[in-house]
Design an enzyme around this catalytic site. Sequence first.
Site, PDB file in Angstrom:
ATOM      1  N   ASN A   1       0.807  -1.213   0.000  1.00 21.77           N
ATOM      2  CA  ASN A   1       0.000   0.000   0.000  1.00 21.77           C
ATOM      3  C   ASN A   1       0.846   1.271   0.000  1.00 21.77           C
ATOM      4  O   ASN A   1       0.335   2.355  -0.243  1.00 21.77           O
ATOM      5  CB  ASN A   1      -0.916  -0.017   1.240  1.00 21.77           C
TER       6      ASN A   1
ATOM      7  N   LYS B   1       1.829   2.487 -11.092  1.00 22.00           N
ATOM      8  CA  LYS B   1       0.633   1.706 -10.793  1.00 22.00           C
ATOM      9  C   LYS B   1       0.281   0.745 -11.926  1.00 22.00           C
ATOM     10  O   LYS B   1      -0.197  -0.370 -11.697  1.00 22.00           O
ATOM     11  CB  LYS B   1      -0.546   2.638 -10.503  1.00 22.00           C
TER      12      LYS B   1
ATOM     13  N   ALA C   1       2.610   5.272 -14.408  1.00 25.11           N
ATOM     14  CA  ALA C   1       3.572   4.257 -14.839  1.00 25.11           C
ATOM     15  C   ALA C   1       3.813   3.235 -13.733  1.00 25.11           C
ATOM     16  O   ALA C   1       3.860   2.024 -13.977  1.00 25.11           O
ATOM     17  CB  ALA C   1       4.885   4.909 -15.250  1.00 25.11           C
TER      18      ALA C   1
ATOM     19  N   TYR D   1       3.286   8.365 -11.496  1.00 27.15           N
ATOM     20  CA  TYR D   1       2.325   7.607 -10.696  1.00 27.15           C
ATOM     21  C   TYR D   1       1.599   6.564 -11.549  1.00 27.15           C
ATOM     22  O   TYR D   1       1.470   5.397 -11.156  1.00 27.15           O
ATOM     23  CB  TYR D   1       1.321   8.573 -10.075  1.00 27.15           C
TER      24      TYR D   1
END
Length: 291
Positions: A91, A160, A158, A156
């Site tokens: 996370n 994820k 890329a 971000y």
Amino acid sequence: MERGFQGITVLITGGAGGIGSAAAEYFLARGANTAIADLDGDRLRLAEERLQAYGGKLLAIRETVADPEGADRIVRLTAERFGGLDVLINNAALVRDQLLLRMSVQSFDEVVDTNLKGAFYCAKSAVPYMVEKGSGRIINMIAASGLGGNPGQTNYAAAKGGLLAMTLTWSAELRKYGISVNAVIPAAWTAMSENIPEHVLLKAAGRETLERMKARKPSQVAPLLGYLASPAGAGVTGQCLAIGGTKLSVWGYARPVAEWEGAGDCLGEEEIGKFLLARDSVLQSPPPALF
């Protein structure tokens, strides 16, 4: 206290933030040994104080996942404290939003190092414990921008998107060891959400959608994580699931929507152009990144 996860050990990276902390409380309340790892010392302390009623079932670790040694230490301390590791929830994340022309290499690297490489490092260290036990769960927290892109989120999106690709790869590799791997797109209003200027969100989503987004709580994400970690979710692997408020959805993966094969040994530019123009109705447009 519920006992649905008694004897189970859960590790949540980014565990002091909104979604991570809510997930930790969810598992702790159900009897799980729960480790939360976070680099933000102040936030980690506050989370630890809020969850102190769970006593020895909670382990707080101040460490980064952005390098192999830090990630390995997080996993090792968790396994040593609780005698193994059953569930890893990747996370940990950070944002450094900026348009491509303005984004620095440093901002790109920082996001990829934490959001993508950090998940790899943690899984690399955690999987041997799961293989030894013959079971385990990995849940990777991704984002809609990883599938559809989002202006200002080159780094971000890329990271994820890469994490979803790793999810699918790991689910295929690790199934034989009794380990399931899934991706979750959480839609909840958190401190990270507050960092996005409201005028940007209003332009992208409109007032009605923005208010609906603000009403979605991190605690509403936790039950999906609980299901995927539970015995009932053992057969669910290689999936991308999204949850926001009371809305749950299953996301699909890229598949051809139109195909054509020419008669010769190579397609020419003119043939390609005719094919695409004749099928402009199926040409894809990225979906909105906001879930």
